[in-house]
Design an enzyme around this catalytic site. Structure first.
Site, PDB file in Angstrom:
ATOM      1  N   ASP A  78       0.895  -0.819   0.077  1.00  0.00           N
ATOM      2  CA  ASP A  78      -0.297   0.473  -0.546  1.00  0.00           C
ATOM      3  C   ASP A  78       0.916   1.620   0.596  1.00  0.00           C
ATOM      4  O   ASP A  78       0.279   2.092  -0.145  1.00  0.00           O
ATOM      5  CB  ASP A  78      -1.041   0.030   1.521  1.00  0.00           C
ATOM      6  CG  ASP A  78      -0.314   0.482   2.379  1.00  0.00           C
ATOM      7  OD1 ASP A  78       0.464   0.306   2.761  1.00  0.00           O
ATOM      8  OD2 ASP A  78      -0.822   0.379   3.530  1.00  0.00           O
ATOM      9  N   SER A  79       2.583   0.876   0.325  1.00  0.00           N
ATOM     10  CA  SER A  79       3.181   1.971   0.082  1.00  0.00           C
ATOM     11  C   SER A  79       2.956   2.972  -1.075  1.00  0.00           C
ATOM     12  O   SER A  79       3.855   3.543  -1.871  1.00  0.00           O
ATOM     13  CB  SER A  79       4.744   2.033  -0.257  1.00  0.00           C
ATOM     14  OG  SER A  79       4.991   0.997  -0.703  1.00  0.00           O
ATOM     15  N   ASP A 102      -1.608  -6.513   0.038  1.00  0.00           N
ATOM     16  CA  ASP A 102      -1.055  -5.729   0.989  1.00  0.00           C
ATOM     17  C   ASP A 102      -2.972  -5.172   1.350  1.00  0.00           C
ATOM     18  O   ASP A 102      -3.558  -4.487   0.390  1.00  0.00           O
ATOM     19  CB  ASP A 102      -0.186  -4.487   0.892  1.00  0.00           C
ATOM     20  CG  ASP A 102      -0.036  -4.045   2.199  1.00  0.00           C
ATOM     21  OD1 ASP A 102      -0.027  -4.787   3.207  1.00  0.00           O
ATOM     22  OD2 ASP A 102       1.178  -3.218   1.880  1.00  0.00           O
ATOM     23  N   LYS A 134      -1.228  -9.136   3.118  1.00  0.00           N
ATOM     24  CA  LYS A 134      -0.325  -8.909   4.117  1.00  0.00           C
ATOM     25  C   LYS A 134      -1.430  -7.827   5.120  1.00  0.00           C
ATOM     26  O   LYS A 134      -2.085  -7.822   4.649  1.00  0.00           O
ATOM     27  CB  LYS A 134       0.963  -8.180   3.352  1.00  0.00           C
ATOM     28  CG  LYS A 134       1.413  -7.324   5.087  1.00  0.00           C
ATOM     29  CD  LYS A 134       2.874  -6.963   4.577  1.00  0.00           C
ATOM     30  CE  LYS A 134       2.723  -5.794   3.990  1.00  0.00           C
ATOM     31  NZ  LYS A 134       2.685  -5.006   5.019  1.00  0.00           N
ATOM     32  N   GLU A 174      -1.201  -5.004   9.002  1.00  0.00           N
ATOM     33  CA  GLU A 174      -0.081  -4.805   9.715  1.00  0.00           C
ATOM     34  C   GLU A 174      -1.152  -4.877  11.091  1.00  0.00           C
ATOM     35  O   GLU A 174      -2.682  -5.152  11.193  1.00  0.00           O
ATOM     36  CB  GLU A 174      -0.329  -3.496   9.379  1.00  0.00           C
ATOM     37  CG  GLU A 174       0.545  -3.266   8.381  1.00  0.00           C
ATOM     38  CD  GLU A 174       0.706  -1.474   7.759  1.00  0.00           C
ATOM     39  OE1 GLU A 174       0.199  -0.876   8.927  1.00  0.00           O
ATOM     40  OE2 GLU A 174       1.011  -1.192   6.709  1.00  0.00           O
ATOM     41  N   GLU A 201       9.550  -4.235  10.576  1.00  0.00           N
ATOM     42  CA  GLU A 201       9.472  -2.257  10.354  1.00  0.00           C
ATOM     43  C   GLU A 201      10.529  -1.746  11.208  1.00  0.00           C
ATOM     44  O   GLU A 201       9.512  -1.777  11.872  1.00  0.00           O
ATOM     45  CB  GLU A 201       8.224  -2.236   8.919  1.00  0.00           C
ATOM     46  CG  GLU A 201       8.785  -0.789   8.402  1.00  0.00           C
ATOM     47  CD  GLU A 201       7.413  -0.587   7.680  1.00  0.00           C
ATOM     48  OE1 GLU A 201       7.070  -1.499   7.429  1.00  0.00           O
ATOM     49  OE2 GLU A 201       7.958   0.561   7.123  1.00  0.00           O
TER      50      GLU A 201
HETATM   51  O1  KIV Z   1       3.654  -1.031   1.334  1.00  0.00           O
HETATM   52  C1  KIV Z   1       4.991  -1.582   1.648  1.00  0.00           C
HETATM   53  O2  KIV Z   1       5.219  -1.545   0.577  1.00  0.00           O
HETATM   54  C2  KIV Z   1       4.895  -2.219   2.446  1.00  0.00           C
HETATM   55  C3  KIV Z   1       6.286  -3.331   2.587  1.00  0.00           C
HETATM   56  C4  KIV Z   1       7.549  -1.698   2.725  1.00  0.00           C
HETATM   57  C5  KIV Z   1       6.920  -4.510   3.820  1.00  0.00           C
HETATM   58  O3  KIV Z   1       4.881  -2.595   3.428  1.00  0.00           O
END
Ligand code: KIV
Length: 266
Positions: free
Chosen positions: A46-47, A85, A115, A117, A184
């Site tokens: 989600d980055s 994510d 994934k 959090e 992280e």
């Molecule tokens: O959103 C992302 O790219 C991440 C990773 C950097 C672990 O969560």
């Protein structure tokens, strides 16, 4: 293509003491290139909200956007394990909605895992996704979706109490059935403790050398991202300068009539 990476492969790598490699990717073309290198995990993070869409944090990213980017990346990945994510608010309301959204990553995004959090507090959701036969990658330490609560992106687990909480979170994720845990922005010594405390692989980002694997954002390692990078980012190329030079050369040649020449005309 060497054999397809699965959660089982990753567990075997941890047992054999072999390091796991992972990168965040957001598009088909980059996914193809990254996959050809033999990277183990491709995460559609989600980055994307910050790196590609220009938001100041990841909170505005929607499930629709994540499924869209995951689907694009899936078309470029053949060997790596593809992880989608789950964005803010896609697993925060109910267990039922969480499982439905995880299912969208698989059915529409063609992800092979998701994934989330969080630690102890998301155990019921992790269990329900795993019960639906969708592999889950955990994520503890700095959780960027907590940005409003913690006031930005800060190193986590610096004192004993918060370090112990991260270890408890990792253990409870393992109990809930995750196949791996992203760690992280925590001190290297704490990452070592977590890595020794759980049997599933730990994948570090800003967590030092003792993790079972490492993940970074592809745009960061290629030197595409603007501004000063966090301390843990290592730039393996300076693509921002390479692109600027190429674009500048194109512009200059167009302006002086050197492009297109005969070689590039019909
Ligand atoms: O959103 C992302 O790219 C991440 C990773 C950097 C672990 O969560």
């Amino acid at each position: 293509m060497t054999s397809k990476v699965t959660p089982v492969t990753l567990k075997e790598k941890k047992s054999a003491g072999k390091k796991i490699t992972a990168l965040t990717v957001y598009d088909y073309l980059t996914a193809q290139i990254v996959d050809e290198t033999g990277i183990d995990i491709v995460l559609v993070g989600d980055s994307v909200g910050m790196v590609l869409l220009g938001y100041k944090n990841t909170l505005a990213v929607t499930i629709e956007e994540m499924v869209h980017y995951t689907s694009a990346v899936s078309r470029g990945v053949r060997r790596a394990l593809l992880v989608g994510d789950m964005p803010f608010m896609s697993y925060h309301i109910s267990v039922e909605e969480t499982v439905r959204n995880a299912g969208r990553f698989v059915q529409e995004g063609h992800a092979e895992a998701v994934k989330l959090e969080g630690g102890e507090e998301i155990g019921d959701k992790v269990r329900a996704i795993v019960a639906a036969k969708i592999p889950v990658l955990g994520h503890v330490g700095l959780k960027p979706q907590d940005a409003l609560m913690i006031g930005g992106f800060k190193i986590q687990g610096k004192d004993r109490a918060s370090a112990d909480k991260i270890i408890r979170d990792a253990r409870s994720l393992e109990d809930a059935g995750v196949f791996g845990i992203v760690l992280e922005c925590v001190p290297a010594a704490l990452a070592k403790e977590v890595t020794e405390a759980v049997s599933v692989p730990t994948i570090g980002i800003g967590a030092g050398k003792y993790c079972d694997g490492q993940i970074l954002v592809t745009h960061d390692i290629l030197g595409l991202t603007e501004g000063t990078a966090p301390k843990f980012v290592k730039k393996y190329a300076d693509m921002r300068t390479t692109i600027k030079n190429a674009v500048g050369e194109f512009k200059g040649e167009c302006e002086k009539g050197a492009y297109p020449d005969e070689k590039h005309s019909y």
